[in-house]
Design a protein around this motif. Structure first.
Motif, mmCIF file in Angstrom:
data_model
loop_
_atom_site.group_PDB
_atom_site.id
_atom_site.type_symbol
_atom_site.label_atom_id
_atom_site.label_comp_id
_atom_site.label_asym_id
_atom_site.label_seq_id
_atom_site.Cartn_x
_atom_site.Cartn_y
_atom_site.Cartn_z
ATOM 1 N N ALA A 133 0.835 -1.217 0.000
ATOM 2 C CA ALA A 133 0.000 0.000 0.000
ATOM 3 C C ALA A 133 0.861 1.254 0.000
ATOM 4 O O ALA A 133 0.555 2.225 -0.706
ATOM 5 C CB ALA A 133 -0.938 -0.014 1.210
ATOM 6 N N GLU A 134 1.933 1.260 0.778
ATOM 7 C CA GLU A 134 2.835 2.421 0.787
ATOM 8 C C GLU A 134 3.537 2.574 -0.563
ATOM 9 O O GLU A 134 3.670 3.697 -1.067
ATOM 10 C CB GLU A 134 3.884 2.265 1.895
ATOM 11 C CG GLU A 134 3.313 2.364 3.287
ATOM 12 C CD GLU A 134 4.296 1.914 4.354
ATOM 13 O OE1 GLU A 134 4.215 2.476 5.463
ATOM 14 O OE2 GLU A 134 5.126 1.015 4.104
ATOM 15 N N ALA A 135 3.961 1.463 -1.142
ATOM 16 C CA ALA A 135 4.617 1.512 -2.456
ATOM 17 C C ALA A 135 3.676 2.078 -3.511
ATOM 18 O O ALA A 135 4.087 2.875 -4.359
ATOM 19 C CB ALA A 135 5.105 0.123 -2.863
ATOM 20 N N ALA A 136 2.406 1.687 -3.446
ATOM 21 C CA ALA A 136 1.422 2.199 -4.406
ATOM 22 C C ALA A 136 1.283 3.712 -4.317
ATOM 23 O O ALA A 136 1.015 4.376 -5.318
ATOM 24 C CB ALA A 136 0.067 1.523 -4.175
ATOM 25 N N GLU A 137 1.490 4.275 -3.128
ATOM 26 C CA GLU A 137 1.416 5.728 -2.939
ATOM 27 C C GLU A 137 2.689 6.436 -3.398
ATOM 28 O O GLU A 137 2.637 7.553 -3.894
ATOM 29 C CB GLU A 137 1.149 6.056 -1.470
ATOM 30 C CG GLU A 137 -0.215 5.636 -0.985
ATOM 31 C CD GLU A 137 -1.338 6.407 -1.660
ATOM 32 O OE1 GLU A 137 -1.191 7.634 -1.849
ATOM 33 O OE2 GLU A 137 -2.355 5.784 -2.005
ATOM 34 N N LEU A 138 3.843 5.806 -3.219
ATOM 35 C CA LEU A 138 5.131 6.452 -3.503
ATOM 36 C C LEU A 138 5.576 6.342 -4.961
ATOM 37 O O LEU A 138 6.278 7.219 -5.465
ATOM 38 C CB LEU A 138 6.224 5.850 -2.611
ATOM 39 C CG LEU A 138 6.116 6.162 -1.124
ATOM 40 C CD1 LEU A 138 7.097 5.314 -0.330
ATOM 41 C CD2 LEU A 138 6.363 7.641 -0.876
ATOM 42 N N LEU A 139 5.186 5.263 -5.627
ATOM 43 C CA LEU A 139 5.641 5.024 -7.002
ATOM 44 C C LEU A 139 4.692 5.660 -8.008
ATOM 45 O O LEU A 139 3.489 5.782 -7.748
ATOM 46 C CB LEU A 139 5.725 3.518 -7.268
ATOM 47 C CG LEU A 139 6.721 2.734 -6.426
ATOM 48 C CD1 LEU A 139 6.546 1.231 -6.644
ATOM 49 C CD2 LEU A 139 8.152 3.162 -6.725
ATOM 50 N N ARG A 140 5.235 6.055 -9.158
ATOM 51 C CA ARG A 140 4.368 6.476 -10.251
ATOM 52 C C ARG A 140 3.426 5.318 -10.587
ATOM 53 O O ARG A 140 3.813 4.158 -10.436
ATOM 54 C CB ARG A 140 5.199 6.840 -11.477
ATOM 55 C CG ARG A 140 5.918 8.168 -11.324
ATOM 56 C CD ARG A 140 7.027 8.322 -12.322
ATOM 57 N NE ARG A 140 8.136 7.484 -11.814
ATOM 58 C CZ ARG A 140 9.146 7.054 -12.522
ATOM 59 N NH1 ARG A 140 9.254 7.351 -13.783
ATOM 60 N NH2 ARG A 140 10.084 6.308 -11.981
#
Length: 178
Positions: free
Chosen positions: A138-145
């Motif tokens: 979930a955090e990766a989905a927010e940080l990555l394009r």
């Protein structure tokens, strides 16, 4: 020499010249190689490049005539000082032309699960990176394009599968088997 023999048998120098001409005219693709590295909690390692606004998976661009797996291994060593055995291919993603960039092929390899002592020893050794962190999906989905997240999500899915996933613009493609 048999006059009906193929050119590569009759005249190897002419054959090589023919191949060189084709090589000079054909499109060349930029190639990038990233690594999906996890910790014992299943979080994925992301890096924050100082030269662009968004977080990314660790890795980078292949040099001329460098195999993608070797590029991934080199980039991980250069950026994070991490000697890492590069695992199997998880994803190949075709990225269309965007801005001033031509299209490219991005590879994601399995970097495995780092034991806690290796996680604790990670450090930035290249000024191209400003920070790194292990993140939940979930955090990766927010940080990555979005298209990078889609590519990473496909790589996460490929870990439990037997085959690599082919993507276009980060979206996995399904095949009918025909």
């Amino acid at each position: 020499m048999d006059p009906d023999a193929p050119l590569y048998e009759r005249d190897p120098k002419a054959w090589n010249a023919y191949l060189a001409e084709g090589n000079a005219r054909q499109a060349r693709k930029r190639v990038g190689a990233d690594v999906l590295i996890r910790d014992a909690l299943g979080r994925i390692l992301l890096v924050n490049p100082s030269y662009k606004p968004d977080w990314d998976l660790p890795g980078g661009m292949a040099e001329a005539n460098e195999p993608p797996a070797a590029a991934a291994q080199r980039e991980i060593k250069e950026e994070l000082g991490l000697d890492l055995e590069i695992g199997r291919l998880l994803v190949v993603d075709w990225v269309p032309p965007h801005g001033p960039w031509d299209d490219s092929l991005m590879f994601i390899f399995d970097g495995g699960v780092l034991p806690s002592d290796r996680v604790g020893a990670l450090r930035i050794v290249d000024p191209e990176l400003s920070e790194f962190r292990f993140t939940t999906a979930a955090e990766a989905a927010e940080l990555l394009r979005p298209y990078v997240w889609n590519r990473a999500r496909s790589a996460i899915a490929a870990i439990s599968g037997a085959q690599a996933i082919y993507c276009e613009e980060g979206e996995g493609r399904s095949w009918s088997g025909n």
